[in-house]
Design a protein around this motif. Structure first.
Motif, PDB file in Angstrom:
ATOM      1  N   GLY A  99       0.827  -1.204   0.000  1.00 29.26           N
ATOM      2  CA  GLY A  99       0.000   0.000   0.000  1.00 29.26           C
ATOM      3  C   GLY A  99       0.854   1.243   0.000  1.00 29.26           C
ATOM      4  O   GLY A  99       2.036   1.235   0.304  1.00 29.26           O
ATOM      5  N   TRP A 100       0.242   2.335  -0.287  1.00 28.05           N
ATOM      6  CA  TRP A 100       0.966   3.583  -0.444  1.00 28.05           C
ATOM      7  C   TRP A 100       1.552   4.092   0.853  1.00 28.05           C
ATOM      8  O   TRP A 100       2.458   4.895   0.864  1.00 28.05           O
ATOM      9  CB  TRP A 100       0.035   4.646  -1.031  1.00 28.05           C
ATOM     10  CG  TRP A 100      -1.299   4.751  -0.333  1.00 28.05           C
ATOM     11  CD1 TRP A 100      -2.466   4.179  -0.719  1.00 28.05           C
ATOM     12  CD2 TRP A 100      -1.581   5.449   0.887  1.00 28.05           C
ATOM     13  NE1 TRP A 100      -3.460   4.488   0.176  1.00 28.05           N
ATOM     14  CE2 TRP A 100      -2.950   5.258   1.173  1.00 28.05           C
ATOM     15  CE3 TRP A 100      -0.812   6.225   1.757  1.00 28.05           C
ATOM     16  CZ2 TRP A 100      -3.570   5.818   2.284  1.00 28.05           C
ATOM     17  CZ3 TRP A 100      -1.429   6.782   2.874  1.00 28.05           C
ATOM     18  CH2 TRP A 100      -2.792   6.568   3.129  1.00 28.05           C
ATOM     19  N   TRP A 101       1.065   3.621   1.975  1.00 27.73           N
ATOM     20  CA  TRP A 101       1.461   4.204   3.253  1.00 27.73           C
ATOM     21  C   TRP A 101       2.700   3.566   3.863  1.00 27.73           C
ATOM     22  O   TRP A 101       3.209   4.035   4.860  1.00 27.73           O
ATOM     23  CB  TRP A 101       0.322   4.080   4.259  1.00 27.73           C
ATOM     24  CG  TRP A 101      -0.062   2.651   4.532  1.00 27.73           C
ATOM     25  CD1 TRP A 101       0.485   1.805   5.452  1.00 27.73           C
ATOM     26  CD2 TRP A 101      -1.053   1.888   3.838  1.00 27.73           C
ATOM     27  NE1 TRP A 101      -0.112   0.570   5.386  1.00 27.73           N
ATOM     28  CE2 TRP A 101      -1.061   0.590   4.416  1.00 27.73           C
ATOM     29  CE3 TRP A 101      -1.939   2.167   2.807  1.00 27.73           C
ATOM     30  CZ2 TRP A 101      -1.913  -0.408   3.977  1.00 27.73           C
ATOM     31  CZ3 TRP A 101      -2.786   1.160   2.376  1.00 27.73           C
ATOM     32  CH2 TRP A 101      -2.773  -0.102   2.957  1.00 27.73           C
ATOM     33  N   THR A 102       3.173   2.510   3.273  1.00 26.25           N
ATOM     34  CA  THR A 102       4.210   1.756   3.949  1.00 26.25           C
ATOM     35  C   THR A 102       5.595   2.067   3.423  1.00 26.25           C
ATOM     36  O   THR A 102       5.797   2.286   2.243  1.00 26.25           O
ATOM     37  CB  THR A 102       3.929   0.254   3.846  1.00 26.25           C
ATOM     38  OG1 THR A 102       4.860  -0.449   4.665  1.00 26.25           O
ATOM     39  CG2 THR A 102       4.063  -0.238   2.425  1.00 26.25           C
ATOM     40  N   GLU A 103       6.551   2.062   4.322  1.00 23.84           N
ATOM     41  CA  GLU A 103       7.925   2.193   3.881  1.00 23.84           C
ATOM     42  C   GLU A 103       8.558   0.813   3.836  1.00 23.84           C
ATOM     43  O   GLU A 103       8.059  -0.136   4.425  1.00 23.84           O
ATOM     44  CB  GLU A 103       8.726   3.104   4.816  1.00 23.84           C
ATOM     45  CG  GLU A 103       9.025   2.501   6.189  1.00 23.84           C
ATOM     46  CD  GLU A 103       7.959   2.814   7.206  1.00 23.84           C
ATOM     47  OE1 GLU A 103       6.850   3.230   6.805  1.00 23.84           O
ATOM     48  OE2 GLU A 103       8.228   2.646   8.411  1.00 23.84           O
TER      49      GLU A 103
END
Lengths: 115, 115
Positions: A99-103
């Motif tokens: 997902g876009w939120w993860t590093e």
């Protein structure tokens, strides 16, 4: 384990030989990525795995490069008939989801030198 | 398409002075922006990220970054540099329509903090 583990840390090989690089992701991380870092340059995306989905191989530079991953565990990056331009640090990273939120969490890399 | 630029190969600052490491980006959708740090012989470590919300993002080790949409920039800052901050810093960008593994990394900026 506590972090992403890569082995070997250093590999010197003769031109034309095959090499295998290993990556152990963080337990429970479903996504795994391979990057190449040439000296003085940024990271070059190679391949990405997500669960049991077909891997995204769009970054592999040639058909000499391949990678496998068994389920959500270990991955191996194989370079066949190595060339001197393959010399680089190969970095593996993993994350919980894509997902876009993860590093991403990176391993220490494998320094490959082709002589 | 997405791209990122770190216009400075090297930044030198004196200990105790403020530091700025510059990053500009280009994406077709909404940008998701990341800073990573790489110490010698170690993998990349995540510092901070901008996904949405406040333009000023605070991260690890006292670093912060400011998202500026009009200037398409995401500069890394720290009010008072430490010698131990000396390392290689990478900015990365991902288009909101791109999966996590295909972030584009800059070529890196070497930060040297002198006592």
């Amino acid at each position: 384990g506590a972090g992403v583990s890569q082995s070997p840390s250093n590999k010197v090989t003769e031109k034309g030989k095959d090499v295998e690089l290993r990556c152990d992701p963080i337990s429970g991380h479903t996504a795994l990525y391979w990057y190449r870092q040439r000296l003085g340059q940024g990271l070059e995306f190679l391949i990405y795995f997500q669960g049991n989905s077909a891997p995204d191989k769009s970054g592999l530079p040639s058909d000499r490069f391949s990678a496998e991953r068994t389920g959500e565990s270990v991955s191996t990056l194989t370079i066949q008939r190595t060339q001197q331009e393959d010399s680089a640090v190969y970095l593996c990273a993993s994350s919980l989801v894509t997902g876009w939120w993860t590093e991403a969490f990176f391993g220490q890399g494998t320094r490959l030198t082709v002589v | 398409a997405q791209s990122v630029a770190q216009p400075e190969d090297q930044v030198n600052v004196a200990e105790g002075n403020p530091l700025t490491v510059k990053c500009t980006y280009s994406v077709s959708g909404n940008p998701y922006l990341f800073w990573y740090v790489q110490y010698p012989n170690r993998g990349l470590q995540f510092l901070l990220k901008y996904i949405t919300g406040d333009n000023l993002v605070k991260g690890s080790y006292g670093f912060e970054a400011e998202f500026n949409k009009s200037q398409t920039s995401f500069h890394l800052k720290k009010p008072s540099a430490l010698v131990s901050d000396s390392a290689l810093y990478f900015c990365a960008v991902r288009d909101s329509n791109t999966n996590a593994g295909k972030s584009t990394f800059g070529d890196g900026t070497t930060l040297t903090v002198k006592p």
